[in-house]
Design a protein around this motif. Structure first.
Motif, PDB file in Angstrom:
ATOM      1  N   ILE A 144       0.840  -1.200   0.000  1.00 32.27           N
ATOM      2  CA  ILE A 144       0.000   0.000   0.000  1.00 32.27           C
ATOM      3  C   ILE A 144       0.874   1.249   0.000  1.00 32.27           C
ATOM      4  O   ILE A 144       0.588   2.219  -0.721  1.00 32.27           O
ATOM      5  N   ALA A 145       1.944   1.235   0.785  1.00 31.51           N
ATOM      6  CA  ALA A 145       2.855   2.374   0.816  1.00 31.51           C
ATOM      7  C   ALA A 145       3.505   2.591  -0.549  1.00 31.51           C
ATOM      8  O   ALA A 145       3.675   3.735  -0.994  1.00 31.51           O
ATOM      9  N   ARG A 146       3.855   1.487  -1.213  1.00 27.56           N
ATOM     10  CA  ARG A 146       4.468   1.600  -2.545  1.00 27.56           C
ATOM     11  C   ARG A 146       3.519   2.280  -3.524  1.00 27.56           C
ATOM     12  O   ARG A 146       3.917   3.154  -4.298  1.00 27.56           O
ATOM     13  N   ILE A 147       2.235   1.895  -3.466  1.00 26.86           N
ATOM     14  CA  ILE A 147       1.244   2.495  -4.365  1.00 26.86           C
ATOM     15  C   ILE A 147       1.073   3.983  -4.073  1.00 26.86           C
ATOM     16  O   ILE A 147       1.034   4.815  -4.989  1.00 26.86           O
ATOM     17  N   THR A 150       3.794   6.250  -5.338  1.00 26.23           N
ATOM     18  CA  THR A 150       3.800   6.555  -6.773  1.00 26.23           C
ATOM     19  C   THR A 150       3.102   7.881  -7.054  1.00 26.23           C
ATOM     20  O   THR A 150       3.287   8.471  -8.122  1.00 26.23           O
ATOM     21  N   GLU A 151       2.296   8.352  -6.084  1.00 25.36           N
ATOM     22  CA  GLU A 151       1.629   9.649  -6.207  1.00 25.36           C
ATOM     23  C   GLU A 151       2.359  10.726  -5.396  1.00 25.36           C
ATOM     24  O   GLU A 151       1.770  11.752  -5.035  1.00 25.36           O
ATOM     25  N   ASN A 152       3.646  10.466  -5.125  1.00 22.99           N
ATOM     26  CA  ASN A 152       4.496  11.409  -4.391  1.00 22.99           C
ATOM     27  C   ASN A 152       3.953  11.746  -3.003  1.00 22.99           C
ATOM     28  O   ASN A 152       4.042  12.881  -2.527  1.00 22.99           O
ATOM     29  N   LYS A 175      -2.836   7.982   7.788  1.00 26.37           N
ATOM     30  CA  LYS A 175      -2.597   9.421   7.772  1.00 26.37           C
ATOM     31  C   LYS A 175      -1.485   9.688   6.768  1.00 26.37           C
ATOM     32  O   LYS A 175      -0.404   9.098   6.844  1.00 26.37           O
ATOM     33  N   LEU A 176      -1.768  10.548   5.796  1.00 26.23           N
ATOM     34  CA  LEU A 176      -0.828  10.838   4.718  1.00 26.23           C
ATOM     35  C   LEU A 176      -0.256  12.239   4.860  1.00 26.23           C
ATOM     36  O   LEU A 176      -0.831  13.089   5.565  1.00 26.23           O
ATOM     37  N   ASP A 177       0.844  12.498   4.169  1.00 22.42           N
ATOM     38  CA  ASP A 177       1.461  13.820   4.246  1.00 22.42           C
ATOM     39  C   ASP A 177       0.942  14.763   3.173  1.00 22.42           C
ATOM     40  O   ASP A 177       1.459  15.870   3.006  1.00 22.42           O
ATOM     41  N   LYS A 185      -6.644   8.454  -4.222  1.00 24.84           N
ATOM     42  CA  LYS A 185      -7.833   7.595  -4.175  1.00 24.84           C
ATOM     43  C   LYS A 185      -8.005   6.838  -5.484  1.00 24.84           C
ATOM     44  O   LYS A 185      -8.285   5.633  -5.493  1.00 24.84           O
ATOM     45  N   ALA A 186      -7.829   7.536  -6.592  1.00 22.10           N
ATOM     46  CA  ALA A 186      -8.004   6.900  -7.896  1.00 22.10           C
ATOM     47  C   ALA A 186      -6.989   5.777  -8.092  1.00 22.10           C
ATOM     48  O   ALA A 186      -7.326   4.699  -8.618  1.00 22.10           O
TER      49      ALA A 186
END
Length: 221
Positions: A144-147, A150-152, A175-177, A185-186
């Motif tokens: 999940i972290a790898r995915i 990919t969106e920086n 919780k994301l940065d 989400k997409a």
């Protein structure tokens, strides 16, 4: 994040020879409805103002009361998570801390414990929250972290609980940065992950109010 680090030294323990009226005075002064009771350095439990008012004897010795939650304590080196768990199991708003010889050291209040818990979840950090539902067998934080990366974006903290919509699944709170979730989400949905909720920061919300609100969402309270 060990229990002894969060002992609140402003909350005094009652002794068995103290009087009920003194206990009520202390409770009023520090704005609490319970106080710990200690005898010869050992934690006996908590005394509530409700019980004192029920018996209605201000000169009654503390030692003559029946105490609540005598097992509501943790050892000094336990994590703050154990403090919150113990308080929840006993239904009280503070937990006694003892050393390995069972000598009383003090109490941790739920206000202090939740504040510490909030810090561990990076709740004060700017960013958004996304909640996924999945089978435990499909759970891989690395994947999940790898995915997400990919969106920086990066995962600041994660929290697993039972999925209220399906007992056979777990709910993963992240919780994301990043505050903007549209592309994240997409991408997650493209890889087959089911998003059941999300929270994005709103401009103009005070940090203190937002911190508490986000914590309650994390804990599903």
């Amino acid at each position: 994040m060990q229990a002894y680090e969060f002992i609140n030294n402003l909350i005094p323990p009652l002794k068995v020879n103290d009087k009920a009226k003194m206990a009520l005075s202390w409770m009023e002064e520090i704005r609490t409805n319970i106080l710990p009771v200690v005898k010869d350095g050992s934690f006996l439990g908590f005394l509530s103002d409700e019980l004192i008012y029920t018996l209605n004897n201000p000169d009654m010795r503390i030692g003559d009361f029946e105490f609540d939650s005598p097992t509501c304590f943790v050892y000094l080196d336990k994590h703050i998570y154990d403090v919150i768990k113990t308080a929840s199991e006993n239904g009280v708003n503070m937990v006694a801390v003892v050393d390995r010889e069972n000598q009383y050291l003090g109490v941790v209040t739920m206000e202090d414990a939740i504040g510490a818990f909030a810090d561990t979840l990076s709740i004060q950090s700017h960013g958004a929250v996304v909640i996924l539902s999945m089978f435990m067998t499909d759970y891989s934080l690395f994947e999940i972290a790898r995915i997400i990366e990919t969106e920086n974006a990066k995962i600041l903290s994660s929290f697993i609980s039972n999925d209220p919509l399906d007992d056979s699944k777990i709910k993963l709170t992240l919780k994301l940065d990043k505050s903007e979730l549209r592309h994240i989400k997409a991408t997650l949905e493209r890889f087959g992950y089911k998003i059941i909720d999300h929270y994005q920061e709103e401009a103009g919300v005070s940090e203190e109010k937002d911190r508490i609100g986000n914590l309650l969402r994390f804990l599903d309270i």
